[in-house]
Design a protein around this motif. Structure first.
Motif, PDB file in Angstrom:
ATOM      1  N   SER A 174      38.776  45.275  50.944  1.00 21.25           N
ATOM      2  CA  SER A 174      38.551  44.679  52.259  1.00 21.25           C
ATOM      3  C   SER A 174      38.185  43.216  52.076  1.00 21.25           C
ATOM      4  O   SER A 174      37.579  42.837  51.063  1.00 21.25           O
ATOM      5  CB  SER A 174      37.411  45.398  52.998  1.00 21.25           C
ATOM      6  OG  SER A 174      37.809  46.655  53.467  1.00 21.25           O
TER       7      SER A 174
ATOM      8  N   PHE B 293      35.420  43.081  49.168  1.00 21.31           N
ATOM      9  CA  PHE B 293      34.974  44.383  48.664  1.00 21.31           C
ATOM     10  C   PHE B 293      36.140  44.996  47.918  1.00 21.31           C
ATOM     11  O   PHE B 293      37.203  45.227  48.492  1.00 21.31           O
ATOM     12  CB  PHE B 293      34.528  45.313  49.793  1.00 21.31           C
ATOM     13  CG  PHE B 293      34.029  46.633  49.257  1.00 21.31           C
ATOM     14  CD1 PHE B 293      32.682  46.805  48.972  1.00 21.31           C
ATOM     15  CD2 PHE B 293      34.907  47.682  48.991  1.00 21.31           C
ATOM     16  CE1 PHE B 293      32.218  48.011  48.446  1.00 21.31           C
ATOM     17  CE2 PHE B 293      34.450  48.888  48.461  1.00 21.31           C
ATOM     18  CZ  PHE B 293      33.106  49.051  48.185  1.00 21.31           C
TER      19      PHE B 293
ATOM     20  N   TYR C  55      37.390  48.142  45.942  1.00 20.46           N
ATOM     21  CA  TYR C  55      37.154  49.545  45.592  1.00 20.46           C
ATOM     22  C   TYR C  55      37.595  49.832  44.165  1.00 20.46           C
ATOM     23  O   TYR C  55      37.142  50.796  43.546  1.00 20.46           O
ATOM     24  CB  TYR C  55      37.930  50.437  46.569  1.00 20.46           C
ATOM     25  CG  TYR C  55      37.701  51.908  46.381  1.00 20.46           C
ATOM     26  CD1 TYR C  55      36.446  52.468  46.619  1.00 20.46           C
ATOM     27  CD2 TYR C  55      38.741  52.752  45.992  1.00 20.46           C
ATOM     28  CE1 TYR C  55      36.231  53.827  46.454  1.00 20.46           C
ATOM     29  CE2 TYR C  55      38.535  54.123  45.834  1.00 20.46           C
ATOM     30  CZ  TYR C  55      37.280  54.653  46.062  1.00 20.46           C
ATOM     31  OH  TYR C  55      37.071  55.995  45.904  1.00 20.46           O
TER      32      TYR C  55
ATOM     33  N   ASP D 226      36.954  47.943  41.691  1.00 20.35           N
ATOM     34  CA  ASP D 226      35.971  47.352  40.787  1.00 20.35           C
ATOM     35  C   ASP D 226      35.693  48.361  39.671  1.00 20.35           C
ATOM     36  O   ASP D 226      35.283  49.488  39.941  1.00 20.35           O
ATOM     37  CB  ASP D 226      34.686  47.076  41.592  1.00 20.35           C
ATOM     38  CG  ASP D 226      33.637  46.314  40.801  1.00 20.35           C
ATOM     39  OD1 ASP D 226      33.654  46.359  39.561  1.00 20.35           O
ATOM     40  OD2 ASP D 226      32.800  45.660  41.446  1.00 20.35           O
ATOM     41  N   PRO D 227      35.911  47.958  38.417  1.00 20.91           N
ATOM     42  CA  PRO D 227      35.684  48.926  37.342  1.00 20.91           C
ATOM     43  C   PRO D 227      34.222  49.390  37.282  1.00 20.91           C
ATOM     44  O   PRO D 227      33.938  50.461  36.755  1.00 20.91           O
ATOM     45  CB  PRO D 227      36.080  48.159  36.080  1.00 20.91           C
ATOM     46  CG  PRO D 227      36.255  46.742  36.464  1.00 20.91           C
ATOM     47  CD  PRO D 227      36.437  46.672  37.934  1.00 20.91           C
ATOM     48  N   ASP D 228      33.338  48.605  37.848  1.00 19.18           N
ATOM     49  CA  ASP D 228      31.922  48.955  37.872  1.00 19.18           C
ATOM     50  C   ASP D 228      31.641  49.831  39.093  1.00 19.18           C
ATOM     51  O   ASP D 228      31.060  49.385  40.078  1.00 19.18           O
ATOM     52  CB  ASP D 228      31.110  47.651  37.933  1.00 19.18           C
ATOM     53  CG  ASP D 228      29.613  47.907  37.866  1.00 19.18           C
ATOM     54  OD1 ASP D 228      29.211  49.038  37.531  1.00 19.18           O
ATOM     55  OD2 ASP D 228      28.857  46.973  38.151  1.00 19.18           O
ATOM     56  N   ALA D 229      32.073  51.104  39.002  1.00 20.39           N
ATOM     57  CA  ALA D 229      32.082  51.959  40.184  1.00 20.39           C
ATOM     58  C   ALA D 229      30.699  52.138  40.804  1.00 20.39           C
ATOM     59  O   ALA D 229      30.565  52.251  42.017  1.00 20.39           O
ATOM     60  CB  ALA D 229      32.684  53.324  39.849  1.00 20.39           C
ATOM     61  N   LYS D 230      29.658  52.149  39.988  1.00 19.46           N
ATOM     62  CA  LYS D 230      28.314  52.327  40.547  1.00 19.46           C
ATOM     63  C   LYS D 230      27.732  51.017  41.053  1.00 19.46           C
ATOM     64  O   LYS D 230      26.626  50.993  41.559  1.00 19.46           O
ATOM     65  CB  LYS D 230      27.391  52.938  39.495  1.00 19.46           C
ATOM     66  CG  LYS D 230      27.793  54.359  39.158  1.00 19.46           C
ATOM     67  CD  LYS D 230      26.860  55.019  38.175  1.00 19.46           C
ATOM     68  CE  LYS D 230      27.478  56.346  37.720  1.00 19.46           C
ATOM     69  NZ  LYS D 230      26.627  57.061  36.775  1.00 19.46           N
ATOM     70  N   GLY D 231      28.474  49.958  40.867  1.00 22.98           N
ATOM     71  CA  GLY D 231      27.978  48.657  41.295  1.00 22.98           C
ATOM     72  C   GLY D 231      28.898  47.998  42.298  1.00 22.98           C
ATOM     73  O   GLY D 231      28.951  46.778  42.399  1.00 22.98           O
ATOM     74  N   ARG D 232      29.619  48.816  43.076  1.00 27.63           N
ATOM     75  CA  ARG D 232      30.489  48.233  44.095  1.00 27.63           C
ATOM     76  C   ARG D 232      29.667  47.578  45.190  1.00 27.63           C
ATOM     77  O   ARG D 232      28.609  48.076  45.557  1.00 27.63           O
ATOM     78  CB  ARG D 232      31.358  49.313  44.730  1.00 27.63           C
ATOM     79  CG  ARG D 232      32.469  49.813  43.854  1.00 27.63           C
ATOM     80  CD  ARG D 232      33.445  50.629  44.696  1.00 27.63           C
ATOM     81  NE  ARG D 232      34.264  51.478  43.842  1.00 27.63           N
ATOM     82  CZ  ARG D 232      34.108  52.792  43.724  1.00 27.63           C
ATOM     83  NH1 ARG D 232      33.161  53.423  44.400  1.00 27.63           N
ATOM     84  NH2 ARG D 232      34.900  53.476  42.926  1.00 27.63           N
ATOM     85  N   GLY D 233      30.207  46.499  45.704  1.00 31.82           N
ATOM     86  CA  GLY D 233      29.507  45.817  46.791  1.00 31.82           C
ATOM     87  C   GLY D 233      30.387  44.714  47.344  1.00 31.82           C
ATOM     88  O   GLY D 233      31.459  44.431  46.807  1.00 31.82           O
ATOM     89  N   TRP D 234      29.936  44.100  48.398  1.00 34.24           N
ATOM     90  CA  TRP D 234      30.643  42.960  48.970  1.00 34.24           C
ATOM     91  C   TRP D 234      30.296  41.732  48.145  1.00 34.24           C
ATOM     92  O   TRP D 234      29.134  41.390  47.982  1.00 34.24           O
ATOM     93  CB  TRP D 234      30.249  42.762  50.435  1.00 34.24           C
ATOM     94  CG  TRP D 234      30.955  43.737  51.323  1.00 34.24           C
ATOM     95  CD1 TRP D 234      30.568  45.011  51.590  1.00 34.24           C
ATOM     96  CD2 TRP D 234      32.178  43.520  52.022  1.00 34.24           C
ATOM     97  NE1 TRP D 234      31.480  45.604  52.430  1.00 34.24           N
ATOM     98  CE2 TRP D 234      32.481  44.722  52.719  1.00 34.24           C
ATOM     99  CE3 TRP D 234      33.067  42.448  52.152  1.00 34.24           C
ATOM    100  CZ2 TRP D 234      33.615  44.870  53.512  1.00 34.24           C
ATOM    101  CZ3 TRP D 234      34.189  42.588  52.943  1.00 34.24           C
ATOM    102  CH2 TRP D 234      34.467  43.785  53.613  1.00 34.24           C
ATOM    103  N   LYS D 235      31.324  41.081  47.680  1.00 34.71           N
ATOM    104  CA  LYS D 235      31.176  39.921  46.808  1.00 34.71           C
ATOM    105  C   LYS D 235      31.356  38.671  47.656  1.00 34.71           C
ATOM    106  O   LYS D 235      32.339  38.547  48.383  1.00 34.71           O
ATOM    107  CB  LYS D 235      32.286  39.987  45.751  1.00 34.71           C
ATOM    108  CG  LYS D 235      31.992  39.335  44.460  1.00 34.71           C
ATOM    109  CD  LYS D 235      32.994  39.744  43.366  1.00 34.71           C
ATOM    110  CE  LYS D 235      34.438  39.805  43.819  1.00 34.71           C
ATOM    111  NZ  LYS D 235      35.379  40.002  42.709  1.00 34.71           N
ATOM    112  N   SER D 236      30.408  37.774  47.567  1.00 34.70           N
ATOM    113  CA  SER D 236      30.494  36.533  48.327  1.00 34.70           C
ATOM    114  C   SER D 236      31.088  35.459  47.429  1.00 34.70           C
ATOM    115  O   SER D 236      30.403  34.900  46.586  1.00 34.70           O
ATOM    116  CB  SER D 236      29.094  36.142  48.801  1.00 34.70           C
ATOM    117  OG  SER D 236      29.160  34.947  49.536  1.00 34.70           O
ATOM    118  N   VAL D 237      32.365  35.204  47.612  1.00 34.33           N
ATOM    119  CA  VAL D 237      33.048  34.232  46.753  1.00 34.33           C
ATOM    120  C   VAL D 237      32.915  32.839  47.371  1.00 34.33           C
ATOM    121  O   VAL D 237      33.432  32.584  48.465  1.00 34.33           O
ATOM    122  CB  VAL D 237      34.532  34.612  46.561  1.00 34.33           C
ATOM    123  CG1 VAL D 237      35.197  33.652  45.583  1.00 34.33           C
ATOM    124  CG2 VAL D 237      34.653  36.054  46.078  1.00 34.33           C
TER     125      VAL D 237
END
Lengths: 382, 382, 382, 382
Positions: free
Chosen positions: B278, B292, B294, B296-307
């Protein structure tokens, strides 16, 4: 299959007495184990107040003398929620009576006291823990897991702040109900022991030992009415404390705490900058961990990721609700009780133990020494 | 190695006249090419005003009749910055005179006018473009690149809002300097043509064709003084417009615009939800893209990334400053001129062309039809 | 009514050379005055490069020897955009030639050099200014206005950070194009002179004099290849610098800067906590000022207010676009030129003058002394 | 001074069964009253599961037939936590047995069922309430107080979203433990009854009656395996639902809900724009209310204020911890029980009653009708 009882004797009934009691009541429902926590007795000098508290929270009995409480054979765990100046005496007595001890933070008035307490619980061989509850906010626990996976690489910086604004009013008395934190005789220090102690505990857990510090303290309101004497007296606590330091791993520390930062209620923030990753957390939005991952395969899309730590695979969260629904500050205490019980069952004590908490006392001593001497001070050990 | 001149004739001197002029002046310094943009002439009926504008911005000459301007042999590009009701007539004349045309948005008063304009420029074979500048905010361009890489998977939702609050005052006249957007005769419509037009253009670019829409419009202030007659007259524009829709790719649209959302100045936000990713963007923080992922290889650390879209490898940003230093809204116009010139040099016209912008007119027509008929309406084509 | 020319001679053509040139070109359009800025000459040793730069930005002529430039009778203003180690020599020569001087920050390599420069411009009576541009980001200027209105009451804390991450790579050379900031001979210091200098300048402006400081510096990468010798040599700059301090007004300082904070590009943040109000600003979202107002009449609804500083009545913004549309970092330079010109026209020089900037040099000297001696150091004066 | 018992019979033991039970256990400690809530009996068809649940949460007894439960004389309150298709039958039986009823939301499968339920409880004269818990998140309650003070002026817009992403996986079955919300026979509808129902309830409370709506629904995954038949069957629920509407007070509605918005776990947001003030709330940061006050006396410093709703004078918060320390989502249920009890004690029932909740059913019916007919539909009454 009957559960083993863990009979709690609570000393104190203030803010922390309530927070711990709520945790004792919740733990069996959210983190079922082979133990059953029983609220056996609550203790305080004011009989009317402690009876009211016991009735409200469901403690089976009351005591007005903590010495009696710690001697009662039907108590397994003593919870010390008194002002700091009583921690040592109570803990020593509880250890002598072979009680497990859950002690409010900071462990003691200073490292010397802390050392005695560590010796006492270790000699008595009783389970012991200190209520540095922020380790068990899920977002902070997640930070710990990420760090333990080695994802940060070499660490360069650790910074923490704990900012409040509730003592700006010059007419607040020092001492009295809810205000003993302003009285140096009861609290030992001001923001350093109250707020920085939390920041230091978390940082030692996440980033290892601090070797040396250089600090600055200030008391903005020099005199306040004392609740005991009714007279205006010199204020003995630090209203604000900033310190720089060096960690054993080569990273630099920048810590600050104050009760004079208008607009901040309980702004505990921490940030750790590693070669490959940075992490940031903020108590005012306690359910989020901010993560910057330099190894993000999407190199052109690197950014700070706001992880809403409410999924089932986040620390502790599988035992609560569904993704997106935040738990409160109070849950950190429930988690601590759950882990304390886990430690009893596995035989591997969960931290912070008294010994862990002694390290924080050493840092606190070094800070206050440095602020006084205006020099860098090495942090004591053991 | 001498540069080829691109002599601009600007019609209008308001907000957009200034924004475009700034872009013409900056483009050569930040996006050097084989062309040199020359500010040849500025045109408006008010001679004093246009002379002042020309002097301030460095236009070599002025005209008070746009017909003369479009006929001048020393003009290569006509920039149409007039109210909407003049776009068609000017564009047709400019095309007839073989001028390249840069037309303010929306292209026209409606799709019928737009069709005539497309036919004219295509028949004349002149370069043409419409100033839907938001495509060239770096964060929005980055969104486009990510989408074109196919990283979103199947798209489920596209939503956009453009919220303002500047017309809540009931004593604002309709029409007059800076206020022609309230006059239906000059503007054609209210927030739909002014604000939603931007949202629709970006969405067609990012998410493809809209097939059908169902809209709601409202005019909160029913009567306003008209600047031409001096009388209180019925207001003909839409103060607010919400619409739902279905895209050709199966995703759903939710769009809303208003000038009655207290506290929002120019809150253009867009969000697209795909199976795997998204994206979210907000004009009030225009230099950030929220991502966002999905996958992301860091599955337990998914989140909205502010680029923070200010790195050298972000769209357009290599030509500006250094990482972390944001450019302004105005830069989007500079980028558009740079791309327009690039289109001239490569022979591949950059959008949005008049033909691209005609699609937005069809959506706008469908919205207004739907709001009137209270029914779903299919979006016209071609 | 003809405008008075202000003929600029620019020395340097890097990042700052471009930023200043853009400002010179924009100022007349956005902040018209009785002066006209003319890009007369650009100067650098590399003839090919400076010719290219001059052509791109519209400088009328070039020089390859700055001594010639400062002697040219057709130059009114000398703009010093060289590495720090040349500032003094050029400024002294320019002053001797009665040129106005706009000097990049930091003013000098140290306070001793700065003193000479102040003496020179004051003796020569030439207008002078230092490019501490952050004072003129509208949100920062708004903070200044609020402070000047006395709305903060007694100030308790000022904290600032400037965090970057671009030198974590150990294989970056010290020195060379774009990298002279890593070479202590050219830069004088590392993050202190480069980044903290900005933070200090803003803080002196907003919060008054710093009396004493205690600092910690670190160089994480101890050796780097030197671009001139081609050999791996010891690094002489500070990679990170933290300092605590005390202001004359009784408030406490906490400053930190580093180029090793992974995830931060140019995170300059500042916060000031007063008895009645707190302010916060962040360069990564430069168009917002965060305001906490304890005197908010809505006592139960107090909170941090995010002021999007883009309204017509916000500092400088009436000259740009419309509410909600942000300007870039670059506009701060345009504002500085506008104010420099205003100072010429009103006869009241706008800061920061060389004398203002000398104060920052004193703080920088004190910081570096303290880091070396590991002691508190009083800040020098005059 | 003995407390009056309120003996609860809980039907169901899932997510909501746990949330309500936690509330029943907490209410006496945080919101003491003249009543004592007693967990008398828990009921579900699966005997092993309900025994486990009862043991964990401290229910005194279990039932496997809800009919028996509602007839038990030692039950005062029946809590209906079953799938939606059982609400009516149970409620009617409970009312017939003169039990107070706390029913999970949505009240019923449709307005017709809801009408029967309202008639039943009103005829029986039993206390009744529906678990639309979001009214009692302190930030939402604060919004209500602000609105009731008339501070918004004329309202123009109300918008709400409830976005999730948990059903994107096409291999999720419809029905079964934790998945009955995907089974139209059990749930009645998809996101409309599950998520929009919350948004509608809050909006009716905050902004009054909705007069007419026009809706769009979509089912992205058309077929799923059914847990009962084991066969792939047509999906009957709405995966996404957007609607526009008009309120009685002249404001416009824009609502959207979906389970296909990647990256959003439970993003319930609401915003209301009034002439003088706007409010915004977001479940993902549930302890904050965003407030824009056009009447802010600091006209040049207007902005969105982020109110951290954790002070002692914020709704409900005086009964919890200290400023800055957030409570969880779960506390909203504790507040609801506290208010239910308060209603019993004051004789003024607190909402939402069954009658209040019937209004939401009418809106839901209108939405589903509109989505089917593709027309605007007037919302039914009474």
């Amino acid at each position: 299959m009957a559960k083993k009882q863990l009979r709690v004797g609570m000393i104190g009934y203030g803010f922390m007495g309530r927070a711990h009691s709520n945790a004792y009541k919740q733990v069996g429902q959210f983190f079922p184990s082979q133990h059953e926590v029983v609220l056996k007795a609550a203790c305080a000098r004011n009989e009317a107040e402690i009876k009211k508290f016991a009735a409200q929270w469901g403690y089976e009995s009351v005591e007005t003398d903590w010495r009696k409480l710690v001697e009662r054979p039907d108590i397994d765990v003593v919870d010390v929620c008194t002002p700091n100046n009583l921690h040592k005496e109570i803990a020593l007595a509880a250890a002598a009576n072979k009680k497990a001890i859950l002690c409010e933070k900071p462990l003691a008035m200073n490292a010397a006291e802390g050392r005695e307490m560590v010796a006492a619980v270790e000699k008595a061989g009783v389970p012991n823990m200190v209520w540095y509850n922020y380790r068990r906010i899920p977002a902070v626990t997640l930070a710990k897991r990420i760090i333990d996976e080695g994802r940060l690489g070499k660490v360069f910086h650790y910074r923490a702040k704990f900012l409040q604004d509730w003592t700006i009013k010059a007419d607040l008395p020092q001492g009295g109900q809810g205000l003993w934190r302003l009285d140096v005789a009861a609290a030992g220090s001001g923001v350093s022991g109250d707020l920085l102690a939390h920041c230091i505990d978390t940082s030692l857990w996440l980033n290892g030992r601090l070797e040396s510090v250089c600090a600055l303290t200030e008391t903005f309101v020099k005199e306040r009415m004392h609740n005991l004497t009714g007279k205006v007296e010199k204020v003995g606590i630090d209203d604000a404390c900033t310190f720089m330091g060096r960690y054993e791993n080569g990273s630099l520390a920048n810590f600050e705490s104050t009760r004079y930062a208008r607009g901040h209620k309980a702004l505990y923030t921490l940030e750790i900058n590693g070669e490959n990753m940075s992490l940031f957390w903020d108590l005012h939005d306690l359910h989020r961990l901010q993560v910057f991952d330099y190894k993000d395969p999407d190199a052109k899309g690197r950014g700070w990721k706001s992880v809403h730590v409410t999924d089932g695979d986040h620390p502790y969260m599988g035992n609560w609700w569904v993704p997106g629904l935040a738990i409160g500050y109070d849950a950190s205490f429930t988690h601590q009780v759950a882990d304390f019980v886990k430690g009893l069952e596995t035989g591997k004590p969960e931290g912070p133990t008294f010994r862990d908490a002694l390290e924080t006392q050493h840092v606190l001593d070094a800070i206050l020494d440095s602020a006084k001497s205006q020099k860098w001070v090495n942090v004591g050990r053991g």
